[in-house]
Design a protein around this motif. Sequence first.
Motif, PDB file in Angstrom:
ATOM      1  N   TRP A   1       0.831  -1.212   0.000  1.00 21.25           N
ATOM      2  CA  TRP A   1       0.000   0.000   0.000  1.00 21.25           C
ATOM      3  C   TRP A   1       0.865   1.262   0.000  1.00 21.25           C
ATOM      4  CZ3 TRP A   1      -0.107   3.758   3.844  1.00 21.25           C
ATOM      5  CH2 TRP A   1      -1.086   4.755   3.681  1.00 21.25           C
ATOM      6  N   ALA A   2       1.907   1.275   0.832  1.00 15.22           N
ATOM      7  CA  ALA A   2       2.758   2.464   0.945  1.00 15.22           C
ATOM      8  C   ALA A   2       3.479   2.749  -0.378  1.00 15.22           C
ATOM      9  CB  ALA A   2       3.765   2.282   2.077  1.00 15.22           C
ATOM     10  N   VAL A   3       4.028   1.709  -1.008  1.00 16.04           N
ATOM     11  CA  VAL A   3       4.717   1.899  -2.290  1.00 16.04           C
ATOM     12  C   VAL A   3       3.743   2.418  -3.342  1.00 16.04           C
ATOM     13  CG1 VAL A   3       5.859   0.688  -4.191  1.00 16.04           C
ATOM     14  CG2 VAL A   3       6.522   0.205  -1.824  1.00 16.04           C
ATOM     15  N   THR A   4       2.547   1.857  -3.372  1.00 11.84           N
ATOM     16  CA  THR A   4       1.542   2.276  -4.352  1.00 11.84           C
ATOM     17  C   THR A   4       1.167   3.737  -4.165  1.00 11.84           C
ATOM     18  OG1 THR A   4       0.634   0.039  -4.514  1.00 11.84           O
ATOM     19  CG2 THR A   4      -0.791   1.850  -5.214  1.00 11.84           C
ATOM     20  N   VAL A   5       0.920   4.138  -2.925  1.00  5.36           N
ATOM     21  CA  VAL A   5       0.513   5.517  -2.657  1.00  5.36           C
ATOM     22  C   VAL A   5       1.650   6.488  -2.984  1.00  5.36           C
ATOM     23  CG1 VAL A   5      -0.124   7.126  -0.820  1.00  5.36           C
ATOM     24  CG2 VAL A   5      -1.245   4.902  -0.977  1.00  5.36           C
ATOM     25  N   LEU A   6       2.880   6.120  -2.639  1.00  4.25           N
ATOM     26  CA  LEU A   6       4.020   6.987  -2.954  1.00  4.25           C
ATOM     27  C   LEU A   6       4.211   7.118  -4.466  1.00  4.25           C
ATOM     28  CD1 LEU A   6       6.621   5.874  -0.245  1.00  4.25           C
ATOM     29  CD2 LEU A   6       5.431   8.079  -0.405  1.00  4.25           C
ATOM     30  N   ALA A   7       4.042   6.006  -5.184  1.00  4.74           N
ATOM     31  CA  ALA A   7       4.165   6.059  -6.643  1.00  4.74           C
ATOM     32  C   ALA A   7       3.065   6.923  -7.247  1.00  4.74           C
ATOM     33  CB  ALA A   7       4.118   4.648  -7.224  1.00  4.74           C
ATOM     34  N   LEU A   8       1.861   6.828  -6.720  1.00  2.00           N
ATOM     35  CA  LEU A   8       0.768   7.652  -7.220  1.00  2.00           C
ATOM     36  C   LEU A   8       1.009   9.132  -6.909  1.00  2.00           C
ATOM     37  CD1 LEU A   8      -2.228   5.367  -6.238  1.00  2.00           C
ATOM     38  CD2 LEU A   8      -1.467   5.902  -8.558  1.00  2.00           C
ATOM     39  N   ALA A   9       1.589   9.409  -5.757  1.00  2.00           N
ATOM     40  CA  ALA A   9       1.928  10.795  -5.434  1.00  2.00           C
ATOM     41  C   ALA A   9       2.951  11.344  -6.436  1.00  2.00           C
ATOM     42  CB  ALA A   9       2.485  10.878  -4.010  1.00  2.00           C
ATOM     43  N   ALA A  10       3.899  10.500  -6.848  1.00  2.00           N
ATOM     44  CA  ALA A  10       4.872  10.927  -7.852  1.00  2.00           C
ATOM     45  C   ALA A  10       4.200  11.208  -9.186  1.00  2.00           C
ATOM     46  CB  ALA A  10       5.954   9.858  -8.007  1.00  2.00           C
ATOM     47  N   VAL A  11       3.232  10.352  -9.562  1.00  2.53           N
ATOM     48  CA  VAL A  11       2.493  10.582 -10.808  1.00  2.53           C
ATOM     49  C   VAL A  11       1.724  11.898 -10.726  1.00  2.53           C
ATOM     50  CG1 VAL A  11       0.620   9.723 -12.267  1.00  2.53           C
ATOM     51  CG2 VAL A  11       2.328   8.134 -11.381  1.00  2.53           C
ATOM     52  N   TRP A  12       1.078  12.150  -9.588  1.00  2.00           N
ATOM     53  CA  TRP A  12       0.350  13.416  -9.393  1.00  2.00           C
ATOM     54  C   TRP A  12       1.303  14.596  -9.568  1.00  2.00           C
ATOM     55  CZ3 TRP A  12       0.430  17.912  -6.775  1.00  2.00           C
ATOM     56  CH2 TRP A  12      -0.763  18.622  -6.656  1.00  2.00           C
ATOM     57  N   TRP A  13       2.470  14.511  -8.966  1.00  2.76           N
ATOM     58  CA  TRP A  13       3.446  15.603  -9.037  1.00  2.76           C
ATOM     59  C   TRP A  13       3.927  15.823 -10.472  1.00  2.76           C
ATOM     60  CZ3 TRP A  13       8.457  16.545 -10.460  1.00  2.76           C
ATOM     61  CH2 TRP A  13       9.072  17.678  -9.925  1.00  2.76           C
ATOM     62  N   ILE A  14       4.198  14.746 -11.180  1.00  2.00           N
ATOM     63  CA  ILE A  14       4.663  14.872 -12.569  1.00  2.00           C
ATOM     64  C   ILE A  14       3.568  15.490 -13.439  1.00  2.00           C
ATOM     65  CG2 ILE A  14       5.322  13.558 -14.628  1.00  2.00           C
ATOM     66  CD1 ILE A  14       6.690  11.560 -12.680  1.00  2.00           C
ATOM     67  N   ALA A  15       2.327  15.009 -13.282  1.00  2.60           N
ATOM     68  CA  ALA A  15       1.224  15.575 -14.064  1.00  2.60           C
ATOM     69  C   ALA A  15       1.040  17.053 -13.757  1.00  2.60           C
ATOM     70  CB  ALA A  15      -0.068  14.805 -13.783  1.00  2.60           C
ATOM     71  N   ARG A  16       1.208  17.422 -12.501  1.00  2.10           N
ATOM     72  CA  ARG A  16       1.090  18.827 -12.089  1.00  2.10           C
ATOM     73  C   ARG A  16       2.210  19.659 -12.682  1.00  2.10           C
ATOM     74  NH1 ARG A  16       0.572  23.144 -11.424  1.00  2.10           N
ATOM     75  NH2 ARG A  16      -0.519  24.415  -9.868  1.00  2.10           N
ATOM     76  N   ALA A  17       3.428  19.098 -12.690  1.00  2.09           N
ATOM     77  CA  ALA A  17       4.572  19.817 -13.240  1.00  2.09           C
ATOM     78  C   ALA A  17       4.440  20.015 -14.748  1.00  2.09           C
ATOM     79  CB  ALA A  17       5.859  19.061 -12.912  1.00  2.09           C
ATOM     80  N   VAL A  18       3.958  18.986 -15.437  1.00  2.00           N
ATOM     81  CA  VAL A  18       3.746  19.099 -16.888  1.00  2.00           C
ATOM     82  C   VAL A  18       2.735  20.199 -17.190  1.00  2.00           C
ATOM     83  CG1 VAL A  18       2.780  17.922 -18.907  1.00  2.00           C
ATOM     84  CG2 VAL A  18       4.400  16.722 -17.423  1.00  2.00           C
ATOM     85  N   GLN A  19       1.659  20.241 -16.418  1.00  2.00           N
ATOM     86  CA  GLN A  19       0.645  21.266 -16.656  1.00  2.00           C
ATOM     87  C   GLN A  19       1.185  22.658 -16.348  1.00  2.00           C
ATOM     88  OE1 GLN A  19      -3.291  20.287 -15.533  1.00  2.00           O
ATOM     89  NE2 GLN A  19      -3.956  22.395 -15.270  1.00  2.00           N
ATOM     90  N   ALA A  20       1.973  22.770 -15.300  1.00  2.00           N
ATOM     91  CA  ALA A  20       2.550  24.068 -14.959  1.00  2.00           C
ATOM     92  C   ALA A  20       3.480  24.574 -16.056  1.00  2.00           C
ATOM     93  CB  ALA A  20       3.312  23.965 -13.636  1.00  2.00           C
ATOM     94  N   ARG A  21       4.178  23.658 -16.710  1.00  2.00           N
ATOM     95  CA  ARG A  21       5.107  24.059 -17.771  1.00  2.00           C
ATOM     96  C   ARG A  21       4.386  24.389 -19.068  1.00  2.00           C
ATOM     97  NH1 ARG A  21      10.409  23.785 -18.687  1.00  2.00           N
ATOM     98  NH2 ARG A  21      10.739  22.816 -16.663  1.00  2.00           N
ATOM     99  N   ARG A  22       3.352  23.607 -19.416  1.00  2.00           N
ATOM    100  CA  ARG A  22       2.720  23.758 -20.732  1.00  2.00           C
ATOM    101  C   ARG A  22       1.538  24.735 -20.727  1.00  2.00           C
ATOM    102  NH1 ARG A  22       2.136  18.056 -23.766  1.00  2.00           N
ATOM    103  NH2 ARG A  22       1.473  19.523 -25.382  1.00  2.00           N
ATOM    104  N   ASN A  23       0.985  25.045 -19.536  1.00  2.00           N
ATOM    105  CA  ASN A  23      -0.076  26.041 -19.424  1.00  2.00           C
ATOM    106  C   ASN A  23      -1.203  25.782 -20.433  1.00  2.00           C
ATOM    107  OD1 ASN A  23      -0.989  28.304 -17.999  1.00  2.00           O
ATOM    108  ND2 ASN A  23      -0.433  29.667 -19.687  1.00  2.00           N
ATOM    109  N   PRO A  24      -1.882  24.637 -20.326  1.00  2.00           N
ATOM    110  CA  PRO A  24      -2.843  24.217 -21.356  1.00  2.00           C
ATOM    111  C   PRO A  24      -4.191  24.906 -21.209  1.00  2.00           C
ATOM    112  CG  PRO A  24      -2.828  22.641 -19.594  1.00  2.00           C
ATOM    113  CD  PRO A  24      -1.808  23.674 -19.221  1.00  2.00           C
ATOM    114  N   PRO A  25      -5.097  24.698 -22.175  1.00  2.00           N
ATOM    115  CA  PRO A  25      -6.473  25.157 -21.995  1.00  2.00           C
ATOM    116  C   PRO A  25      -7.130  24.403 -20.839  1.00  2.00           C
ATOM    117  CG  PRO A  25      -6.032  24.520 -24.283  1.00  2.00           C
ATOM    118  CD  PRO A  25      -4.875  24.046 -23.479  1.00  2.00           C
ATOM    119  N   PRO A  26      -8.126  25.021 -20.200  1.00  3.34           N
ATOM    120  CA  PRO A  26      -8.824  24.325 -19.106  1.00  3.34           C
ATOM    121  C   PRO A  26      -9.753  23.258 -19.649  1.00  3.34           C
ATOM    122  CG  PRO A  26      -9.881  26.418 -19.545  1.00  3.34           C
ATOM    123  CD  PRO A  26      -8.661  26.378 -20.429  1.00  3.34           C
ATOM    124  N   VAL A  27     -10.168  22.379 -18.767  1.00  5.66           N
ATOM    125  CA  VAL A  27     -11.153  21.348 -19.118  1.00  5.66           C
ATOM    126  C   VAL A  27     -12.541  21.985 -19.125  1.00  5.66           C
ATOM    127  CG1 VAL A  27     -12.175  19.152 -18.405  1.00  5.66           C
ATOM    128  CG2 VAL A  27      -9.719  19.550 -18.125  1.00  5.66           C
TER     129      VAL A  27
END
Length: 426
Positions: free
Chosen positions: A212-238
């Motif tokens: 469970w801990a590894v899964t949650v930490l990996a998902l937190a990393a995915v959240w962070w990467i997705a957030r960083a990509v959006q911050a860099r590319r500044n896309p249109p909103p949903v």
Amino acid sequence: MTTAPPAGAPPRAALITPSPTSVPAPEAGPAPAVRRGPLTVAAGIGVLLCAYVFVRHGAKPGVLLLLGTGLGYALFHSRFGFTSAWRQLVAVGNGTGLRAHTLLLGTTATLFALVLGTGAGLFGSTPAPSAGPLGVGLLIGAFVFAIGMQLGGACASGTLFAVGSGQSSIVLTLFGFITGSTLAAWQFGLWSDLPALDPVLLSDHVGRFGSWAVTVLALAAVWWIARAVQARRNPPPVSAPPSARGTWARVVRGSWPLAAGAVALAVLGAAVLLVSGGAWGITSAFALWGSKVVGFLGGSPESWAFWQQPGSAAQLAGPVLADKNSLTDIGVMVGAALASAAGGVWTLHRGIPARTAVAAVLGGVLMGIGARLAGGCNIGAYLAGIASGSLHGWLWGAVALAGTWAGLRLRPFFGLGNPKPSDSVC
């Protein structure tokens, strides 16, 4: 002395501030009036089905049908998507949908850990994790499935809730999905022996809590990467779907925030595990439905190697309304019909362009074949696999992202558009 950030760089606090977009997110319009006719029909179908299943097959199948109805209700009201989330991320860098996935996956993993760790099960069931082999079939299947998603316009769960809400083009996708699943079952011998390694469950190596801990930490990393990509590319909103005003009105008529949808889906998905002993799945039912049709038309699906696997013969011989995944699938369509009619947006779409119709059928066929090769779809492999701590779920998701990129390149050939950075919404 401080140094100013380079021009055009995202602010330093970008990862803890609201997700940046090129323009402000649009306000949700008011929900139309309730569609009383479709709501009455959907409610009538739901009540009659539930009554029949409870009386004819018992409490366990009846509860699974109700859980499927809840899943469809939550899917539609939150517009919780997998196809659109990956398309928005790959095309313009909007990670809103993928971050919602991490909440769904993390919450489901937490609930799965509790259910699997305690061994709690209802109706005599023994809960078991979802784990699949790591092989060529998984890689090819997930890639092909993702291409099919982008051509067909919906994933496995999205196909069901879109059909329930009256989207006619997705009916063609469902037809293709069932056809592809049946073709894959018929030709089981062509792909059943593809090279593969045994399933890998994290709990077998680091224990239930460690998994469970590894899964949650990996998902937190995915959240962070997705957030960083959006911050860099500044896309249109949903885009924002129409919504009722007021908290309780939104509960009944929608639309729900993605986070609310993620939590509701996680709770209902964990309940499916608790009741049936297995995780929520979708696509095996499509192979069953198609094979039943083949048998009705005079074919002999019982002779196929696919249905001669342990437990499969009984599934084929049994009634559809006693099959776990069939029950939840039908429930999803009923729940989506109820939700869309309550929200005033149930409608039949007419005048489907020929190229769109071809893409819908082709996309469905590819998803049906891909799901069987990979041993599951965005629900049975991606969601259930990651939530169970199985490596095959992570591989499915990674390969599906690559398949999404390929699918986006094919969409224009069928007259289907992709999000662009200059759009007002994606």
